[in-house]
Enzyme design. Structure first.
Site, PDB file in Angstrom:
ATOM      1  N   SER A 195       0.842  -1.189   0.000  1.00  0.00           N
ATOM      2  CA  SER A 195       0.000   0.000   0.000  1.00  0.00           C
ATOM      3  C   SER A 195       0.880   1.243   0.000  1.00  0.00           C
ATOM      4  O   SER A 195       1.854   1.316   0.750  1.00  0.00           O
ATOM      5  CB  SER A 195      -0.903   0.004   1.231  1.00  0.00           C
ATOM      6  OG  SER A 195      -1.730   1.148   1.246  1.00  0.00           O
ATOM      7  N   HIS A 199      -4.729   8.007 -17.031  1.00  0.00           N
ATOM      8  CA  HIS A 199      -5.734   7.005 -17.388  1.00  0.00           C
ATOM      9  C   HIS A 199      -5.328   6.193 -18.608  1.00  0.00           C
ATOM     10  O   HIS A 199      -5.602   4.982 -18.669  1.00  0.00           O
ATOM     11  CB  HIS A 199      -7.089   7.680 -17.603  1.00  0.00           C
ATOM     12  CG  HIS A 199      -7.837   7.901 -16.326  1.00  0.00           C
ATOM     13  ND1 HIS A 199      -8.678   6.960 -15.784  1.00  0.00           N
ATOM     14  CD2 HIS A 199      -7.847   8.954 -15.476  1.00  0.00           C
ATOM     15  CE1 HIS A 199      -9.182   7.422 -14.652  1.00  0.00           C
ATOM     16  NE2 HIS A 199      -8.705   8.632 -14.440  1.00  0.00           N
ATOM     17  N   ASN A 239      -2.552   0.391  -4.256  1.00  0.00           N
ATOM     18  CA  ASN A 239      -2.665  -0.744  -3.365  1.00  0.00           C
ATOM     19  C   ASN A 239      -2.843  -2.007  -4.197  1.00  0.00           C
ATOM     20  O   ASN A 239      -3.624  -2.023  -5.142  1.00  0.00           O
ATOM     21  CB  ASN A 239      -3.864  -0.561  -2.424  1.00  0.00           C
ATOM     22  CG  ASN A 239      -4.150  -1.797  -1.588  1.00  0.00           C
ATOM     23  OD1 ASN A 239      -4.973  -2.636  -1.944  1.00  0.00           O
ATOM     24  ND2 ASN A 239      -3.457  -1.918  -0.482  1.00  0.00           N
ATOM     25  N   HIS A 249       2.295  12.146  -0.385  1.00  0.00           N
ATOM     26  CA  HIS A 249       1.868  13.536  -0.278  1.00  0.00           C
ATOM     27  C   HIS A 249       3.048  14.440  -0.620  1.00  0.00           C
ATOM     28  O   HIS A 249       4.003  14.542   0.161  1.00  0.00           O
ATOM     29  CB  HIS A 249       1.372  13.854   1.132  1.00  0.00           C
ATOM     30  CG  HIS A 249       0.077  13.201   1.493  1.00  0.00           C
ATOM     31  ND1 HIS A 249      -1.127  13.664   1.013  1.00  0.00           N
ATOM     32  CD2 HIS A 249      -0.196  12.122   2.277  1.00  0.00           C
ATOM     33  CE1 HIS A 249      -2.100  12.898   1.498  1.00  0.00           C
ATOM     34  NE2 HIS A 249      -1.561  11.954   2.252  1.00  0.00           N
ATOM     35  N   HIS A 303      -2.098   7.321  -4.773  1.00  0.00           N
ATOM     36  CA  HIS A 303      -2.327   6.162  -3.916  1.00  0.00           C
ATOM     37  C   HIS A 303      -2.323   4.911  -4.785  1.00  0.00           C
ATOM     38  O   HIS A 303      -2.822   4.923  -5.915  1.00  0.00           O
ATOM     39  CB  HIS A 303      -3.681   6.284  -3.206  1.00  0.00           C
ATOM     40  CG  HIS A 303      -4.229   4.984  -2.715  1.00  0.00           C
ATOM     41  ND1 HIS A 303      -5.228   4.296  -3.377  1.00  0.00           N
ATOM     42  CD2 HIS A 303      -3.912   4.240  -1.632  1.00  0.00           C
ATOM     43  CE1 HIS A 303      -5.508   3.194  -2.712  1.00  0.00           C
ATOM     44  NE2 HIS A 303      -4.733   3.115  -1.661  1.00  0.00           N
TER      45      HIS A 303
END
Length: 304
Positions: free
Chosen positions: A90, A146, A106, A94, A104
């Site tokens: 994970s 994306h 995970n 920042h 982020h």
């Protein structure tokens, strides 16, 4: 058959690779590592980086835990066995620069023994995802992000991206603010083998998601790290961080799972920003970049 030991080894390698890439990218800060053991079974490697050239606070954590699931988790997962094994990596970063996004990632594996007709078959699945939370939404960055994720998904299943992108839009939504946490990404859970996709394919996909992190974030950081910024832009960064904190404390399933399974608190709450502000009823100026960002924190934008 994929073994738990293989998953642990490969996830630890991904943690190592990402930490090396982030230290190179930052150019100053180094990771500090804490090894920990979980009461009840298993443990992990918490690695934190902070006060760098780019990274104000970040973590790249690995855990592999086992034992008995609390009743609350069994009910939420709608499973009734007691013993479980879970492993994952994970990451939350920042940055100290308001034009560089929060990110982020995970990847995780979950397994429970289950008995059917005297035969022991594991109930198991993979989950994970990667999403981007810019303080300022730059449309070219969102499209790059994306498009990169779509390319990764398409290598394994042509339907993954559309399915997991919608899942991320719905999951990373701050209901009480009526806005998405950022520009989304991909999110998936309980991913199992099918006629189209084998267990080996799913495991390879999980690792590919993990290994997409470093090149994607390196590109995004390098696009903006040398750009000047103002005190007002940093104030907006702290305001946007507050929304990130709200989501993680109110809605995030990983946070809830960690707390309910007696996980290590410092590792669980590593995702929270070092500084955030809650300005009362803050309204961005009409026509500002801040207003534009808010207008793009919506579901179902076709970034790819």
């Amino acid at each position: 058959m994929i073994t738990k030991e293989q998953i642990v080894d490969d996830y630890q390698s991904i943690q190592d690779e990402i930490c090396t890439a982030l230290e190179i990218l930052d150019g100053k800060a180094k990771f500090e590592q804490e090894l920990w053991q979980r009461e009840g079974g298993g443990g992990g490697r918490t690695r934190v980086i902070q006060n760098g050239n780019i990274v104000e606070k970040g973590g790249v954590n690995f855990s592999a835990v086992d034992g008995q699931l609390p009743e609350a988790i069994k009910k939420s997962l709608k499973i009734y066995q007691d013993d479980f094994f879970a492993a994952g990596v994970s990451i939350v970063i920042h940055p100290n620069h308001p034009l560089v996004p929060i990110i982020h990632m995970n990847i995780r594996y979950f397994e429970m023994p289950s008995t059917f007709g005297g035969m022991k078959e594991p109930v198991r699945w993979f989950g994970g995802g990667i999403d981007l939370t810019p303080h300022y939404v730059f449309e070219d960055d969102a499209k790059f992000f994306h498009s990169s994720l779509k390319a990764t998904c398409d290598k394994y299943n042509s339907g993954f991206y559309d399915r997991f992108k919608k899942w991320a839009d719905d999951y990373f939504f701050i209901k009480h603010r009526n806005e998405t946490r950022g520009v989304g990404g991909i999110f998936y859970d309980r991913l199992t083998a099918t006629e189209e996709t084998s267990w080996d394919d799913i495991f390879e996909f999980s690792k590919a998601v993990g290994r997409s992190f470093a090149p994607i974030y390196t590109e995004l950081v390098n696009r903006h790290k040398s750009e000047p910024f103002t005190a007002d832009q940093q104030q907006w960064q702290y305001q946007r961080r507050s929304r990130y904190a709200e989501f993680n404390l109110v809605y995030d399933a990983g946070t809830k799972f960690g707390l309910e399974t007696n996980g290590r608190i410092e590792s669980i709450l590593m995702s929270l920003p070092p500084t955030a502000k809650w300005l009362y009823n803050y309204q961005p100026a009409t026509g500002s970049e801040e207003e534009k960002t808010l207008s793009l924190l919506k579901k179902d934008i076709n970034w790819a």
